[in-house]
Design an enzyme around this catalytic site. Structure first.
Site, PDB file in Angstrom:
ATOM      1  N   CYS A   2       0.828  -1.205   0.000  1.00 33.79           N
ATOM      2  CA  CYS A   2       0.000   0.000   0.000  1.00 33.79           C
ATOM      3  C   CYS A   2       0.865   1.259   0.000  1.00 33.79           C
ATOM      4  CB  CYS A   2      -0.873   0.034   1.240  1.00 33.79           C
ATOM      5  SG  CYS A   2      -1.856  -1.431   1.439  1.00 33.79           S
ATOM      6  N   ARG A  27       5.280   0.011  -6.607  1.00 36.11           N
ATOM      7  CA  ARG A  27       5.223  -0.882  -5.444  1.00 36.11           C
ATOM      8  C   ARG A  27       4.162  -1.967  -5.612  1.00 36.11           C
ATOM      9  NH1 ARG A  27       6.870   1.000  -0.532  1.00 36.11           N
ATOM     10  NH2 ARG A  27       4.945   0.313   0.439  1.00 36.11           N
ATOM     11  N   TRP A  74      -2.873  -2.548  -1.585  1.00 35.67           N
ATOM     12  CA  TRP A  74      -2.442  -3.890  -1.981  1.00 35.67           C
ATOM     13  C   TRP A  74      -3.093  -4.804  -0.966  1.00 35.67           C
ATOM     14  CZ3 TRP A  74       1.218  -7.883  -0.700  1.00 35.67           C
ATOM     15  CH2 TRP A  74       1.595  -8.672  -1.791  1.00 35.67           C
ATOM     16  N   ASN A 100      -1.677   2.015   5.945  1.00 33.46           N
ATOM     17  CA  ASN A 100      -0.800   0.923   5.506  1.00 33.46           C
ATOM     18  C   ASN A 100      -0.513   0.066   6.716  1.00 33.46           C
ATOM     19  OD1 ASN A 100      -0.641   2.244   3.108  1.00 33.46           O
ATOM     20  ND2 ASN A 100       1.554   2.658   3.199  1.00 33.46           N
ATOM     21  N   GLY A 101      -0.474  -1.225   6.539  1.00 35.92           N
ATOM     22  CA  GLY A 101      -0.138  -2.110   7.664  1.00 35.92           C
ATOM     23  C   GLY A 101      -1.274  -3.060   7.966  1.00 35.92           C
ATOM     24  N   GLU A 481      18.054 -23.696  -4.407  1.00 36.66           N
ATOM     25  CA  GLU A 481      17.634 -22.313  -4.577  1.00 36.66           C
ATOM     26  C   GLU A 481      18.857 -21.415  -4.819  1.00 36.66           C
ATOM     27  OE1 GLU A 481      15.261 -20.702  -5.342  1.00 36.66           O
ATOM     28  OE2 GLU A 481      15.598 -18.655  -4.658  1.00 36.66           O
ATOM     29  N   LYS A 485      19.451 -19.122  -8.126  1.00 36.49           N
ATOM     30  CA  LYS A 485      19.637 -17.671  -8.008  1.00 36.49           C
ATOM     31  C   LYS A 485      20.880 -17.237  -8.756  1.00 36.49           C
ATOM     32  CE  LYS A 485      16.887 -16.502  -6.950  1.00 36.49           C
ATOM     33  NZ  LYS A 485      15.517 -16.736  -6.668  1.00 36.49           N
ATOM     34  N   GLU A 488      20.384 -17.636 -12.656  1.00 34.39           N
ATOM     35  CA  GLU A 488      19.454 -16.756 -13.381  1.00 34.39           C
ATOM     36  C   GLU A 488      19.946 -15.335 -13.497  1.00 34.39           C
ATOM     37  OE1 GLU A 488      15.432 -16.171 -11.839  1.00 34.39           O
ATOM     38  OE2 GLU A 488      16.136 -16.521  -9.820  1.00 34.39           O
ATOM     39  N   HIS A 504      28.792 -40.675  -6.458  1.00 33.43           N
ATOM     40  CA  HIS A 504      28.087 -41.555  -7.399  1.00 33.43           C
ATOM     41  C   HIS A 504      28.153 -41.017  -8.829  1.00 33.43           C
ATOM     42  CE1 HIS A 504      26.775 -44.031  -4.128  1.00 33.43           C
ATOM     43  NE2 HIS A 504      26.419 -42.933  -3.470  1.00 33.43           N
ATOM     44  N   LYS A 603       8.903 -11.999 -14.953  1.00 32.60           N
ATOM     45  CA  LYS A 603       8.545 -12.107 -13.548  1.00 32.60           C
ATOM     46  C   LYS A 603       7.411 -13.097 -13.343  1.00 32.60           C
ATOM     47  CE  LYS A 603       8.734 -11.164  -9.194  1.00 32.60           C
ATOM     48  NZ  LYS A 603       9.796 -11.898  -8.479  1.00 32.60           N
TER      49      LYS A 603
HETATM   50  O1  M6R Z   1       5.046 -16.542  -9.134  1.00 34.50           O
HETATM   51  P1  M6R Z   1       5.545 -17.931  -8.885  1.00 34.50           P
HETATM   52  O2  M6R Z   1       6.108 -18.088  -7.500  1.00 34.50           O
HETATM   53  O3  M6R Z   1       4.563 -18.996  -9.186  1.00 34.50           O
HETATM   54  O4  M6R Z   1       6.757 -18.101  -9.894  1.00 34.50           O
HETATM   55  C1  M6R Z   1       7.435 -19.317 -10.024  1.00 34.50           C
HETATM   56  C2  M6R Z   1       8.738 -19.155 -10.766  1.00 34.50           C
HETATM   57  O5  M6R Z   1       8.503 -18.705 -12.067  1.00 34.50           O
HETATM   58  C3  M6R Z   1       9.688 -18.188 -10.068  1.00 34.50           C
HETATM   59  O6  M6R Z   1       9.916 -18.561  -8.740  1.00 34.50           O
HETATM   60  C4  M6R Z   1      11.036 -18.108 -10.793  1.00 34.50           C
HETATM   61  O7  M6R Z   1      11.716 -19.329 -10.669  1.00 34.50           O
HETATM   62  C5  M6R Z   1      11.886 -16.961 -10.249  1.00 34.50           C
HETATM   63  N1  M6R Z   1      12.390 -16.162 -11.319  1.00 34.50           N
HETATM   64  C6  M6R Z   1      13.070 -17.391  -9.489  1.00 34.50           C
HETATM   65  O8  M6R Z   1      13.810 -16.335  -8.998  1.00 34.50           O
END
Ligand code: M6R
Length: 608
Positions: A2, A27, A74, A100-101, A481, A485, A488, A504, A603
């Protein structure tokens, strides 16, 4: 998240509010509105949807007045809708409030106010504030606001405009940011600097428990107890882009630093004073939880990695068997869904096509579906039987950081909630685990201040072509993860391996100087991981270990050790992820990559 803007001065407030709200659009929001004091009294325009829709409404029915407040919402309590949009008013339309909050005790306050005859027109927690102010108003708006906020618990940044005293705005802050902009013959309120940057660069930054009373000619600052305070004006020399990123170079770095607040917001109102987990709105009863035979989790990318942590958390705390699937696989693999299966879909955006499809597939097979998502009103949230929202705020960088870690917090809450219902954990252990969970936000904050060594490691690995992450148990889930990160945003090839699997096959890839990041936060597996570190060291690897403070024995085997604060092994991923996010971030920055918008990625993946 928000946004708030407020104006009082000599100019017509409508456009100043609108422009301010537009500056907060980055935001994320789902509705917008303004309240302006006009010749006819207090008038509102608000709507679900984009600010452009609010603008269209204001073009059709413009408002003229020199004092006003505006908001981008939001959704956190109640779906995005016209009625739930801010500002909210009292029943006589004399007092308007933007907030907000989260008001934790809103249900109890609502009940009390309804008994006093106040009618509620929205599903929001905010509306209690406007009725409370009306209830306490006896000719002094500041006093009424003070009395109202003394009754609320939670987090709030509030701006109030009233027809009773139209020549002032009142603002209060508790655990949600708020600034007061000081101009010439005009003053402003903003939840963020961009909202007012076009009009003034001189601001007071309110602290928790402080309030401000604005007229066009001045600003009075005081504590919630009514003691006047003097504050230094802060001069902002940032440009707009920097202000949107809260002074950070990129959204990703800002979002990494948002994590302490995201953790707090995700926990807020879900742990009561008796140290019990309460999940308001969860319709899954204790009896149904006790009857669960299995849980399936479906998700993509980073959310899938969060689900892998979630599996261990739920299995350890409840002993219910959990299977985790990539949503894109689950939807076509004809999953075996027996009676009393709960399917949990995890998605930051709540719009990922594969996750939605997997969830629908599960439904069709008769499963009950729960969602863990960050976006209220998203498709995943709408289609699930139950939703556990992460309250991380909008995530703008493509690489997910605070959404992932808030999903971990959601899993801890859910696991503990289930354990409570099933009585699989004794009371003392439950309370201790909850107390440690509550410490995580401050531990992350502490960590964020001392991670310079991570930048140095990033310098070392930034010119490498391949890199390995290894770990066991939860460290392996986190390694996946960490590897994603790094891939990507830095475009360096990396793999995550279960440390025990190396011999293995993959050990053949280790050669002189190959960087290996060894995650070793799981105390019971420490010796085993240390042996795996020795295996790769013997083949020439350069090992950077990540361990809990005090695990200094790793210094004997690894080339470098990064420490994270001590916590229970189960909670460790929520801390250990932070240096790994920063490692990816710094490495990508050193390589000159666009960290917020990595190549080939979007995204939200709304196509298969
Ligand atoms: O919006 P979602 O959490 O469903 O998105 C899933 C993936 O597309 C998302 O986590 C993607 O792997 C990110 N870019 C990772 O940083």
């Amino acid at each position: 998240m928000c946004g708030i803007v407020g104006y009082i001065g000599n100019r017509n407030s409508q456009n100043i509010l609108l422009e301010g709200l537009k500056k907060l659009e980055y935001r994320g929001y789902d509705s917008a509105g303004v309240a302006i004091h006009t010749e006819a009294g207090l008038e509102l325009r608000k709507t679900k949807g984009r600010i452009s829709e609010l603008e269209t409404r204001l073009e059709a029915q413009p408002l003229t007045g020199f004092a006003g407040i505006g908001h981008t919402r939001w959704a956190t309590h109640g779906k995005p809708s016209d009625a739930n949009s801010h500002p909210h008013t009292d029943n006589d339309m004399k007092i308007s409030v933007v907030h907000n909050g989260i008001i934790e005790n809103h249900l109890q306050l609502k009940e009390e106010l309804e008994q006093l005859g106040y009618r509620f027109l929205s599903e929001t927690d905010t509306e209690v504030i406007s009725h409370l102010i009306a209830h306490h108003y006896e000719g002094d708006l500041t006093e009424a606001v003070r009395k109202a906020v003394s009754q609320v618990r939670g987090a709030y940044a509030i701006a109030v405009l009233s027809e009773h005293e139209p020549d002032k705005l009142v603002a209060v802050r508790w655990a949600s940011p708020l600034i007061i902009g000081v101009g010439q013959g005009e003053n402003f309120i903003g939840s963020d600097i961009p909202a007012i940057l076009e009009y003034t660069r001189d601001v007071y930054i309110l602290n928790d428990g402080e309030m401000a009373v604005l007229t066009r000619d001045g600003v009075e600052l005081m504590t919630l107890e009514g003691n006047f305070i003097a504050k230094q004006l802060f001069h902002i020399d940032w440009d707009l882009m920097m202000a949107e990123k809260n002074g950070f170079d990129t959204f990703m770095l800002k979002e990494i630093h948002d994590q302490p607040r995201a953790y707090q917001d995700t926990m807020r109102g879900r742990i009561n004073e008796g140290k019990e987990i309460v999940l308001p709105g969860m319709t899954l009863s204790a009896e149904q939880i006790r009857g669960l035979k299995q849980i399936h989790m479906v998700a993509c990318g980073t959310a899938y990695h969060a689900a892998l942590v979630g599996k261990t958390v739920i299995e350890r705390l409840t002993r219910i068997p959990v299977e985790v699937d990539l949503a894109s696989e689950y939807r076509y693999r004809m999953p075996v869904i027996r009676e009393n299966t709960l399917v949990i879909a995890v998605s930051q955006s709540g719009e990922t096509a594969d996750t939605l499809a997997a969830m629908r597939e599960a439904r069709q097979c008769g499963a009950r579906v729960m969602a863990i998502t960050n976006v209220i009103g998203s498709s995943v949230a709408r289609e699930a039987d139950d939703v556990l929202f992460t309250l991380a705020g909008p995530e703008i960088a493509v690489a997910s950081t605070k959404a992932y870690s808030s999903q971990l917090i959601a899993f801890y809450l859910l696991g503990l909630f289930m354990a409570q219902s099933m009585e699989t954990l004794d009371q003392a252990s439950l309370i201790e685990l909850i107390a440690m969970l509550e410490r995580l936000p401050s531990q992350v904050e502490e960590m964020l201040e001392g991670l310079e060594p991570v930048r140095q490691i990033a310098e070392q690995i930034s010119n490498q072509n391949h890199l390995f992450f290894i770990g066991r148990g939860l460290d392996y889930s986190l390694a996946m993860e960490a590897s994603l990160k790094l891939k990507e945003i830095s475009y360096i090839h990396s793999e995550a391996y279960a440390a025990g699997e190396l011999k293995h096959g993959s050990l053949a890839l280790i050669e002189e100087g190959t960087p290996v990041i060894a995650l070793a936060t799981q105390e019971l597996l420490l010796e085993k991981t240390a042996s795996n570190i020795k295996e790769v060291k013997a083949r020439g690897a350069y090992v950077i270990a990540l361990a809990l403070e005090g695990q200094t024995e790793l210094e004997k085997t690894a080339d470098q050790v990064i420490y994270v604060p001590r916590t229970y092994s189960l909670l460790a991923p929520a801390l250990a992820v932070v240096p790994l996010q920063l490692l990816a971030y710094y490495t990508a920055s050193i390589r000159g990559n666009d960290v917020d918008k990595p190549r080939n990625l979007a995204k939200s993946v709304t196509v298969e």
